[in-house]
Write a protein that holds these residues in place. Structure first.
Motif, PDB file in Angstrom:
ATOM      1  N   PHE A 166       4.270  17.461  19.960  1.00 24.50           N
ATOM      2  CA  PHE A 166       4.676  16.060  20.025  1.00 24.50           C
ATOM      3  C   PHE A 166       5.679  15.844  18.894  1.00 24.50           C
ATOM      4  CE2 PHE A 166       4.633  11.552  19.338  1.00 24.50           C
ATOM      5  CZ  PHE A 166       4.547  11.037  20.627  1.00 24.50           C
ATOM      6  N   SER A 167       6.930  15.675  19.247  1.00 23.56           N
ATOM      7  CA  SER A 167       8.002  15.698  18.258  1.00 23.56           C
ATOM      8  C   SER A 167       8.206  14.348  17.581  1.00 23.56           C
ATOM      9  CB  SER A 167       9.316  16.127  18.909  1.00 23.56           C
ATOM     10  OG  SER A 167       9.808  15.101  19.758  1.00 23.56           O
ATOM     11  N   VAL A 168       8.851  14.386  16.432  1.00 25.55           N
ATOM     12  CA  VAL A 168       9.212  13.160  15.718  1.00 25.55           C
ATOM     13  C   VAL A 168      10.242  12.363  16.516  1.00 25.55           C
ATOM     14  CG1 VAL A 168      10.194  12.211  13.591  1.00 25.55           C
ATOM     15  CG2 VAL A 168       8.649  14.163  13.480  1.00 25.55           C
ATOM     16  N   ALA A 169      11.090  13.036  17.284  1.00 25.89           N
ATOM     17  CA  ALA A 169      12.049  12.322  18.139  1.00 25.89           C
ATOM     18  C   ALA A 169      11.312  11.477  19.167  1.00 25.89           C
ATOM     19  CB  ALA A 169      12.977  13.319  18.824  1.00 25.89           C
ATOM     20  N   LYS A 172      14.920  15.034  22.675  1.00 29.44           N
ATOM     21  CA  LYS A 172      16.201  14.836  21.988  1.00 29.44           C
ATOM     22  C   LYS A 172      17.090  13.873  22.769  1.00 29.44           C
ATOM     23  CE  LYS A 172      20.396  17.400  20.678  1.00 29.44           C
ATOM     24  NZ  LYS A 172      20.998  18.750  20.549  1.00 29.44           N
ATOM     25  N   ASN A 173      17.188  14.072  24.085  1.00 29.64           N
ATOM     26  CA  ASN A 173      18.078  13.240  24.898  1.00 29.64           C
ATOM     27  C   ASN A 173      17.599  11.796  24.981  1.00 29.64           C
ATOM     28  OD1 ASN A 173      19.814  15.367  25.387  1.00 29.64           O
ATOM     29  ND2 ASN A 173      18.784  15.978  27.282  1.00 29.64           N
ATOM     30  N   ARG A 174      16.288  11.592  25.026  1.00 31.24           N
ATOM     31  CA  ARG A 174      15.766  10.223  25.051  1.00 31.24           C
ATOM     32  C   ARG A 174      16.071   9.511  23.737  1.00 31.24           C
ATOM     33  NH1 ARG A 174       9.955   9.711  28.234  1.00 31.24           N
ATOM     34  NH2 ARG A 174      10.566  10.843  30.114  1.00 31.24           N
ATOM     35  N   ALA A 195      19.062  14.056  15.743  1.00 27.03           N
ATOM     36  CA  ALA A 195      18.336  14.195  17.008  1.00 27.03           C
ATOM     37  C   ALA A 195      17.864  15.629  17.218  1.00 27.03           C
ATOM     38  CB  ALA A 195      19.224  13.748  18.170  1.00 27.03           C
ATOM     39  N   HIS A 196      18.744  16.576  16.909  1.00 26.52           N
ATOM     40  CA  HIS A 196      18.387  17.993  17.067  1.00 26.52           C
ATOM     41  C   HIS A 196      17.199  18.353  16.190  1.00 26.52           C
ATOM     42  CE1 HIS A 196      19.333  22.221  18.018  1.00 26.52           C
ATOM     43  NE2 HIS A 196      18.898  22.458  16.788  1.00 26.52           N
ATOM     44  N   LEU A 218      14.907  16.243  14.658  1.00 22.06           N
ATOM     45  CA  LEU A 218      13.681  15.502  14.945  1.00 22.06           C
ATOM     46  C   LEU A 218      12.990  15.998  16.214  1.00 22.06           C
ATOM     47  CD1 LEU A 218      14.554  11.779  14.103  1.00 22.06           C
ATOM     48  CD2 LEU A 218      13.557  13.538  12.624  1.00 22.06           C
ATOM     49  N   ALA A 219      13.776  16.469  17.175  1.00 22.87           N
ATOM     50  CA  ALA A 219      13.189  16.977  18.416  1.00 22.87           C
ATOM     51  C   ALA A 219      12.459  18.298  18.203  1.00 22.87           C
ATOM     52  CB  ALA A 219      14.272  17.150  19.478  1.00 22.87           C
ATOM     53  N   ARG A 220      12.685  18.915  17.044  1.00 25.09           N
ATOM     54  CA  ARG A 220      12.055  20.204  16.748  1.00 25.09           C
ATOM     55  C   ARG A 220      11.022  20.116  15.629  1.00 25.09           C
ATOM     56  NH1 ARG A 220      16.566  20.759  19.265  1.00 25.09           N
ATOM     57  NH2 ARG A 220      17.045  22.633  20.491  1.00 25.09           N
ATOM     58  N   VAL A 221      10.802  18.915  15.116  1.00 25.71           N
ATOM     59  CA  VAL A 221       9.772  18.707  14.100  1.00 25.71           C
ATOM     60  C   VAL A 221       8.518  18.179  14.786  1.00 25.71           C
ATOM     61  CG1 VAL A 221       9.105  17.414  12.041  1.00 25.71           C
ATOM     62  CG2 VAL A 221      11.436  18.277  12.263  1.00 25.71           C
ATOM     63  N   ALA A 222       7.393  18.853  14.577  1.00 24.22           N
ATOM     64  CA  ALA A 222       6.141  18.479  15.239  1.00 24.22           C
ATOM     65  C   ALA A 222       5.359  17.462  14.413  1.00 24.22           C
ATOM     66  CB  ALA A 222       5.289  19.716  15.489  1.00 24.22           C
TER      67      ALA A 222
END
Length: 210
Positions: free
Chosen positions: A61-64, A191-193, A42-43, A45-49
């Protein structure tokens, strides 16, 4: 030591593992399910654009965020799916927490090596969360269809594509797609979603397995 002996000394093998914030060391050549942690996924994917960062808005717009959107679309398009199938849809891009999100044209240039690394990572991730090592062909095709629908929404809402261009590249969107909003979210919210949806689905899968 003679010069010839030194010349024949083998260089150390390059490092093939990545250290995660959890402390796990994930071997990219032979990843173990025991070294896969959802918080790391999660950490990362939330930082990969997505779209190489070429999107509108104050945040990438993140992969998460994409993963949650794909699972939403998958559920819309395949309403009788099992919780395990929904979890597989949510995790469809999970290897990108290690390898990043390469755009399709670049994947085509790199060739099969990238796909093999990605495939090994996906197997480890699936096994870690009690899913089959590989998706059955029908499920894989359904996830790809939802993935293309998500790409259409992202392309037209935040990546600057025209409707005509998006239809040509990703196909027509499913009925009801216009209720989905691809406005990029802050990193922590994305990340939280992702984590929230994962925990709901994983709990259901584990209860059924038990």
């Amino acid at each position: 030591m003679s010069g010839s002996q030194g010349a024949h000394r083998r260089a150390p093998a390059p490092r093939a593992w990545q250290r995660m914030l959890s402390g796990r060391r994930l071997d990219l050549l032979d990843p173990s399910p025991l070294d896969v942690e959802i918080d790391d996924i999660a950490h990362g994917l939330a930082r990969v654009a997505r779209w190489n960062g070429q999107t509108l808005g104050d945040y990438p717009f993140s992969v998460a965020q994409h993963s949650v959107l794909v699972e939403d679309l998958f559920r819309l398009m395949r309403p009788h799916s099992t919780d395990a199938e929904l979890l597989a849809a949510l995790l469809h891009d999970a290897p990108e927490y290690v390898v990043g999100d390469m755009i399709s044209p670049f994947k085509a240039v790199i060739g099969d090596d990238y796909k093999q690394v990605e495939k090994r990572l996906m197997r480890a991730i699936h096994l870690r969360f009690s899913l089959p090592a590989e998706n059955p062909p029908g499920l894989e095709q359904a996830i790809k269809k939802a993935d293309h629908a998500s790409a259409y929404i992202e392309a037209t809402q935040v990546a600057g594509f025209s409707v005509e261009e998006a239809r040509k590249l990703f196909g027509p969107p499913p009925p009801g797609f216009d209720r989905f909003d691809a406005a990029p979210l802050p990193t922590d919210e994305a990340k939280n979603r992702f984590l929230s949806r994962f925990k709901i689905l994983e709990d259901r899968v584990q209860r059924k397995a038990g």
